[in-house]
Scaffold this active site. Sequence first.
Site, PDB file in Angstrom:
ATOM      1  N   GLY A 126      -5.334  38.837  -2.753  1.00 51.31           N
ATOM      2  CA  GLY A 126      -6.571  39.430  -2.260  1.00 51.31           C
ATOM      3  C   GLY A 126      -7.511  39.747  -3.416  1.00 51.31           C
ATOM      4  N   ASP A 127      -8.719  40.165  -3.063  1.00 50.56           N
ATOM      5  CA  ASP A 127      -9.749  40.542  -4.047  1.00 50.56           C
ATOM      6  C   ASP A 127     -10.162  39.371  -4.935  1.00 50.56           C
ATOM      7  OD1 ASP A 127      -9.375  43.191  -3.097  1.00 50.56           O
ATOM      8  OD2 ASP A 127      -7.687  43.434  -4.471  1.00 50.56           O
ATOM      9  N   GLU A 128     -10.108  38.153  -4.397  1.00 52.95           N
ATOM     10  CA  GLU A 128     -10.448  36.981  -5.212  1.00 52.95           C
ATOM     11  C   GLU A 128     -11.947  36.702  -5.249  1.00 52.95           C
ATOM     12  OE1 GLU A 128      -8.497  36.788  -2.534  1.00 52.95           O
ATOM     13  OE2 GLU A 128      -6.453  36.287  -3.152  1.00 52.95           O
ATOM     14  N   GLY A 129     -12.704  37.393  -4.399  1.00 55.45           N
ATOM     15  CA  GLY A 129     -14.147  37.115  -4.333  1.00 55.45           C
ATOM     16  C   GLY A 129     -14.506  36.249  -3.137  1.00 55.45           C
ATOM     17  N   LYS A 130     -13.758  36.397  -2.066  1.00 53.02           N
ATOM     18  CA  LYS A 130     -13.995  35.576  -0.866  1.00 53.02           C
ATOM     19  C   LYS A 130     -15.318  35.909  -0.188  1.00 53.02           C
ATOM     20  CE  LYS A 130     -10.140  37.181   0.845  1.00 53.02           C
ATOM     21  NZ  LYS A 130      -9.542  37.879  -0.316  1.00 53.02           N
ATOM     22  N   LYS A 145     -18.166  36.674  -1.341  1.00 55.08           N
ATOM     23  CA  LYS A 145     -19.332  36.005  -1.909  1.00 55.08           C
ATOM     24  C   LYS A 145     -19.418  34.547  -1.438  1.00 55.08           C
ATOM     25  CE  LYS A 145     -21.044  34.292  -6.137  1.00 55.08           C
ATOM     26  NZ  LYS A 145     -21.026  34.319  -7.580  1.00 55.08           N
ATOM     27  N   GLY A 161     -11.545  44.693   1.755  1.00 56.27           N
ATOM     28  CA  GLY A 161     -12.818  45.179   1.237  1.00 56.27           C
ATOM     29  C   GLY A 161     -13.532  44.010   0.601  1.00 56.27           C
ATOM     30  N   HIS A 162     -14.708  43.685   1.118  1.00 54.66           N
ATOM     31  CA  HIS A 162     -15.451  42.537   0.592  1.00 54.66           C
ATOM     32  C   HIS A 162     -16.793  42.997   0.041  1.00 54.66           C
ATOM     33  CE1 HIS A 162     -12.908  40.052   3.593  1.00 54.66           C
ATOM     34  NE2 HIS A 162     -12.310  40.170   2.431  1.00 54.66           N
ATOM     35  N   GLN A 210      -7.535  39.523   2.571  1.00 56.85           N
ATOM     36  CA  GLN A 210      -6.318  39.594   1.753  1.00 56.85           C
ATOM     37  C   GLN A 210      -6.023  38.208   1.134  1.00 56.85           C
ATOM     38  OE1 GLN A 210      -5.765  40.997   5.188  1.00 56.85           O
ATOM     39  NE2 GLN A 210      -6.732  42.792   4.333  1.00 56.85           N
ATOM     40  N   THR A 216       1.421  42.535   3.220  1.00 60.44           N
ATOM     41  CA  THR A 216       0.712  43.210   4.296  1.00 60.44           C
ATOM     42  C   THR A 216       1.372  42.824   5.621  1.00 60.44           C
ATOM     43  OG1 THR A 216      -1.473  43.782   5.171  1.00 60.44           O
ATOM     44  CG2 THR A 216      -1.125  41.470   4.579  1.00 60.44           C
ATOM     45  N   ASP A 275     -16.563  34.352 -15.717  1.00 60.96           N
ATOM     46  CA  ASP A 275     -17.357  35.056 -16.739  1.00 60.96           C
ATOM     47  C   ASP A 275     -16.579  36.213 -17.375  1.00 60.96           C
ATOM     48  OD1 ASP A 275     -17.710  35.969 -13.997  1.00 60.96           O
ATOM     49  OD2 ASP A 275     -18.929  37.572 -14.863  1.00 60.96           O
TER      50      ASP A 275
HETATM   51  P1  IMP Z   1      -1.579  47.371   3.829  1.00 62.99           P
HETATM   52  O1  IMP Z   1      -2.182  46.073   4.229  1.00 62.99           O
HETATM   53  O2  IMP Z   1      -2.600  48.478   3.720  1.00 62.99           O
HETATM   54  O3  IMP Z   1      -0.414  47.741   4.674  1.00 62.99           O
HETATM   55  O4  IMP Z   1      -1.013  47.221   2.334  1.00 62.99           O
HETATM   56  C1  IMP Z   1       0.060  46.339   2.012  1.00 62.99           C
HETATM   57  C2  IMP Z   1      -0.193  45.681   0.666  1.00 62.99           C
HETATM   58  O5  IMP Z   1      -1.315  44.803   0.769  1.00 62.99           O
HETATM   59  C3  IMP Z   1      -0.545  46.654  -0.446  1.00 62.99           C
HETATM   60  O6  IMP Z   1      -0.044  46.138  -1.655  1.00 62.99           O
HETATM   61  C4  IMP Z   1      -2.064  46.618  -0.474  1.00 62.99           C
HETATM   62  O7  IMP Z   1      -2.579  47.007  -1.719  1.00 62.99           O
HETATM   63  C5  IMP Z   1      -2.298  45.157  -0.190  1.00 62.99           C
HETATM   64  N1  IMP Z   1      -3.614  44.869   0.414  1.00 62.99           N
HETATM   65  C6  IMP Z   1      -3.980  45.024   1.701  1.00 62.99           C
HETATM   66  N2  IMP Z   1      -5.246  44.626   1.883  1.00 62.99           N
HETATM   67  C7  IMP Z   1      -5.692  44.203   0.700  1.00 62.99           C
HETATM   68  C8  IMP Z   1      -6.933  43.630   0.242  1.00 62.99           C
HETATM   69  O8  IMP Z   1      -7.890  43.435   0.985  1.00 62.99           O
HETATM   70  N3  IMP Z   1      -6.993  43.296  -1.069  1.00 62.99           N
HETATM   71  C9  IMP Z   1      -5.954  43.464  -1.917  1.00 62.99           C
HETATM   72  N4  IMP Z   1      -4.770  43.978  -1.538  1.00 62.99           N
HETATM   73  C10 IMP Z   1      -4.650  44.347  -0.246  1.00 62.99           C
END
Ligand code: IMP
Length: 423
Positions: A12-16, A18, A40-41, A222, A237, A331
């Site tokens: 997750g958090d790869e920049g999707k 954008k 979170g995007h 994710q 998750t 960058d």
């Molecule tokens: P949960 O999805 O809140 O149950 O969390 C399970 C795992 O997934 C944890 O390690 C979270 O930090 C990770 N996780 C859930 N959603 C995201 C996301 O959008 N980005 C990055 N990690 C995530």
Amino acid sequence: MPVTVIVGAQWGDEGKGKLTDALAAESALVIRAQGGNNAGHTVVVGDETYKLHLLPSGILRQETPCLITDGVAINPQVLLGEIEALQERDLPCDNLTISPRCHLILPYHIALDEGQESSQLTRIGTTKRGNGPVFADKMSRLGIRIAHLAEPDALRAALEENLTLKNPVLRGVFGHPGFEVGPLMDELLALWPDLEPFVGDPLPVVHAALEADAPILVEGAQGVLLDINFDMYPYVTSSHPGASGATLGTGIPVNRITEIIGVVKAYTTRVGVGPFPTEQSGDIADALRERGGEYGTTTGRPRRIGWLDLPLLRHACDTNGFTSLCVTKVDVLDDLETIPVCSSYLKGHDRLTEFPHTLRGWELVEPVYQQLAGWRTDTSRAAINADLPPALQTYLGRIEGATGVPVNYVSCGASREALVKRR
Ligand code: IMP
């Protein structure tokens, strides 16, 4: 015209967000298919930064219809808060439709998630947004869906059933006071008038778009390594962030998907507990975290930092059938003289050919690094492929060589413009 699915290829958090925002410009329909407000995007448009958790990133283009479909679990307060925040910024969200089949994340889901995280039970490092408990209820056939909000009797009966099961655990195990049906009913029914205008069956919209061969974009949330089936269980998750989640969550037939774009950071981050073979600590991790703004969009937690992991990326490609890759945040590496990339794993003296199936097994994994030359060039203004320096082209070539998947997009900054289409 294609059905394009965007998938996070790491944790997750790869920049999707954008890439979704960019491709939404060419799409007739944008869909958020799975997960919840654990996602979170961040989308940057000019001087404006938007942080979205449930709304598809396509919502910023008001002319594009956006759907939240069956695979998404919805915290109604969070969703309405997000809608309201956009409305205050002159984005009315009239282009949004939410499926009545979405499961509701309710206060007891969050209390159970928080309880589990702060007890002696295994701590996953969740976002504490109630995702594990809501998807557990869905699979146990105990879930409460958006459609329940239109039928107060059914809602009351479902809440009674759930609280019969949950209150003893909340009170007896976690020392929580528990919940009463009446206040929960009042809270939920008070939200319904604001939510109802957005609720409608997305399936006819999806199938009409397919029939018309209109371009559809399914936005990921994710990443593949957080899939509930992955070997790093239970540090995952509770949903399917991969390409299969897009079909399960939307009702788009598998054979209609034409493009699957894997989004991968030029390095790796992870939040939460669990194995992370290429994790770094000390100065380099701190420097990349600061440079990349690597703090959770949802929780603000500092993200763990590591080098690019090609065995894990290959796994993501193999299990998702990526037709192309988008490499983001290059960058952030602009200043480095050499960049280590994990090319394989060792266990003792032996090269690992398959992933461990136990957490102990992951602890024994040793990454083997190849040192690639850094590009030491400011890439933040790159607009076309020719602007990307030779050493970066080699870096991208290494990724293509290891995965067999072309890197068609490169993102060199946060703004909407900082996206190079290579092919
Ligand atoms: P949960 O999805 O809140 O149950 O969390 C399970 C795992 O997934 C944890 O390690 C979270 O930090 C990770 N996780 C859930 N959603 C995201 C996301 O959008 N980005 C990055 N990690 C995530």
